[in-house]
Design a protein around this motif. Sequence first.
Motif, PDB file in Angstrom:
ATOM      1  N   GLY A   1       0.803  -1.229   0.000  1.00  0.00           N
ATOM      2  CA  GLY A   1       0.000   0.000   0.000  1.00  0.00           C
ATOM      3  C   GLY A   1       0.831   1.272   0.000  1.00  0.00           C
TER       4      GLY A   1
ATOM      5  N   THR B   1      -1.249   6.755   6.383  1.00  0.00           N
ATOM      6  CA  THR B   1      -2.247   6.977   5.332  1.00  0.00           C
ATOM      7  C   THR B   1      -2.340   5.810   4.360  1.00  0.00           C
ATOM      8  N   TYR B   2      -1.220   5.127   4.121  1.00  0.00           N
ATOM      9  CA  TYR B   2      -1.228   4.140   3.025  1.00  0.00           C
ATOM     10  C   TYR B   2      -0.871   2.712   3.416  1.00  0.00           C
TER      11      TYR B   2
ATOM     12  N   LYS C   1      -1.060  -0.872   4.469  1.00  0.00           N
ATOM     13  CA  LYS C   1      -2.217  -1.751   4.607  1.00  0.00           C
ATOM     14  C   LYS C   1      -2.180  -2.524   5.940  1.00  0.00           C
TER      15      LYS C   1
ATOM     16  N   ARG D   1      -2.513  -3.415   9.351  1.00  0.00           N
ATOM     17  CA  ARG D   1      -3.170  -2.773  10.499  1.00  0.00           C
ATOM     18  C   ARG D   1      -2.320  -2.873  11.780  1.00  0.00           C
TER      19      ARG D   1
ATOM     20  N   ARG E   1       0.335  -0.221  11.561  1.00  0.00           N
ATOM     21  CA  ARG E   1      -0.233   1.132  11.738  1.00  0.00           C
ATOM     22  C   ARG E   1      -0.486   1.387  13.212  1.00  0.00           C
TER      23      ARG E   1
ATOM     24  N   ASP F   1      -6.813   3.509  12.218  1.00  0.00           N
ATOM     25  CA  ASP F   1      -7.438   3.122  10.939  1.00  0.00           C
ATOM     26  C   ASP F   1      -7.972   4.336  10.194  1.00  0.00           C
TER      27      ASP F   1
ATOM     28  N   TYR G   1      -6.058   5.885   7.139  1.00  0.00           N
ATOM     29  CA  TYR G   1      -5.972   4.922   6.040  1.00  0.00           C
ATOM     30  C   TYR G   1      -7.294   4.812   5.285  1.00  0.00           C
ATOM     31  N   TYR G   2      -8.383   4.559   6.022  1.00  0.00           N
ATOM     32  CA  TYR G   2      -9.679   4.380   5.350  1.00  0.00           C
ATOM     33  C   TYR G   2     -10.261   5.697   4.863  1.00  0.00           C
TER      34      TYR G   2
ATOM     35  N   GLU H   1      -8.487   8.060   3.559  1.00  0.00           N
ATOM     36  CA  GLU H   1      -7.837   8.287   2.253  1.00  0.00           C
ATOM     37  C   GLU H   1      -8.491   7.414   1.172  1.00  0.00           C
ATOM     38  N   LYS H   2      -8.766   6.139   1.528  1.00  0.00           N
ATOM     39  CA  LYS H   2      -9.427   5.226   0.568  1.00  0.00           C
ATOM     40  C   LYS H   2     -10.818   5.756   0.192  1.00  0.00           C
TER      41      LYS H   2
END
Length: 679
Positions: free
Chosen positions: A195, A231-232, A234, A236, A239, A335, A338-339, A341-342
């Motif tokens: 990611g 941010t990117y 994957k 978890r 992170r 999270d 990350y999510y 941004e998605k």
Amino acid sequence: MSSNNPFLTKFTGKDEAVPFDQIKVEHYLPALEEAIKIAKENVAKIKANTAAPDFENTIVALESASELAEKIALTYGNLEVANADEALQALAKDIYPKLTALSSDISLDPEIFARVKSVYDNRASFKLNGEQNRLLEKSYLSFARNGALLSATDKDKLRQIDLDLSVLGPKYSENVLKATNAFEMYLDKKEDLEGLPEGALEAAAAMAEAKGKKGQWLFNLQIPSYLPFMTYAKSRPLREKMWRAYSSRAFKGEFDNQELVKKIVTLRAERAKLLGFKTHADFVLAERMAQNPLTVFDFLQKLLTASREAGKRDVAEVQSFAQQLDGLTDLKPWDFGYYSEKLKEDKYAFNEEDLRPYFKLENVVEGVFTHAKKLYGLTFKENKDIPVYHPEVKAYEVFEEKSGKYMGLFYTDFFPRETKKGGAWMTQFRNQGLSEGVLKRPHVSIVCNFTKPTPTKPSLLTYDEVRTLFHEFGHALHGMLSDCTYQSLSGPNVYWDFVELPSQIMENWVGEKEGLDLFARHYETNEPMPAELIHKLKASQKFQAGYMSCRQIQFGLMDMAWHTADPSLIKDVDAFEEQATADTRLFAKVDGANSSVSFSHIFAGGYSAGYYSYKWAEVLDADAFEYFKEKGLFDPEVAQKFKENILSRGGTEHPMELYKKFRGREPDPKALLRRDGLI
């Protein structure tokens, strides 16, 4: 002694620029001791003057009494945060107390205060102009606010408090820096990197190699490394590991700041009480546009009411998206980035990384210079002969395009290093105004922590970094365009809830096609940023404005809580923080995470009881920018009004008066909510 100490001879370079190439660590203390002696002699001369106290022989004489000490203090203070090895850092515990003692000696001197008070009481008879009156008022208040009206015993108490505080702030900030540097996460498995964008991977590989771990990837808690990971990445669990490390910096462990927080707020509260104020916040706000804590709480509460529901919707939207995408049912703070941004990519078919290729640092710098030229007629010329304090720093001469008039020096320092504190700031090595009896132009500097170039790519900035550059450059313009007589009123020497207006308004131009078209070009093809991408960027600007607003309000309320509470009742830093921020939280508190211990802005950076001023100034900047939008983004008339009434006037008048001269009325508080799409 003076012959080989650069501070004690006249600086002979371009416009007396600081000769960084000649200054060594061992020069600071002897020079400062000499400068303090000179300052004391100057003060003695003022006291010995048999003529009746007047504006020139007392107020102006005082303004310039400690000039040399201030010059050394500015140089040291700037390098201590931007480029300090252990030896330079170690001087802080000697230098700051000496400077504090000097300022206490002057502000607590009854004879000096008697002269200042005499001029102040007889001000009507002196035929002073507006700026002179302002300086007189500021001088008198500064004495009163620093204890001149206290009894001898209380003066001694105050002096001790100030000395203690002068050591605690730097110690707090050193702990944050050390705790930040102490965490390193080396990864050697490809699947752990899933990611992450190519730029982040290349930077991580370069960092690992620099530490002798070739073939691995290093991530740390400095923002250019931390943010892309959050941010990117994957993974978890990783992170979570990064988030917990970042959120627990200086909380417990070797560099724990909890006791320092309690000591600092206790001393500040004692100081305020001694000076006749109910709390530290009351003391600070007496010299702000907001004037008192009630106004600030009321202001933040109103914004919170408008932001909280939107913030909850923002989190719920990310939660349901994460569930749909990955079956994630319990969204946690690690999270969210990350999510979020998605979700943004999904909603706007837009990824922050798509912008990076258009933001090559050199182009963005050119872009900010072009804005300064179009709006205010300034030009910048790099001069490689001007000494700098680190090879990455650049120095420019600034001119007025039409008249060719020299406006000052400008330094830029863009990349993170272990000797530099995190964040971004504008500072000065010399203020504009009278110095040695002559009006001098300012030496302004901006310091940032941006994404570094890698072996195969130039420095490509995130959109946030571009905004940061424009923000700090707005502060720099406030310094460069200053046209005042006295240093203490010039440039950004204004009320703290006004100082962010020139910086925050500059960010608006990079949200507009007309602004981006001037510099956003692809680093390989030189193609301009496509209109469609700019459109997506604009559409995404209001994305999660509620969440972001709650976050800023949370910091503002936490700051106000620390500085209005009775510190003797605060037993537990963590419990206090949790209670202070309960209304603003959009996530449940995570055990082990604490912001107060690394909140350098308020515990080591001058923003105590002032963090609300970011939001306060956002109202000003949203309202001011609406004026530009009505008339044209580069409308010469509006730009001229902004330059004349705001940027060049420093603190020579009350900020609200200056603002009304520019805008024709007081700011409209709803302008911010309109811009964020919250109403």
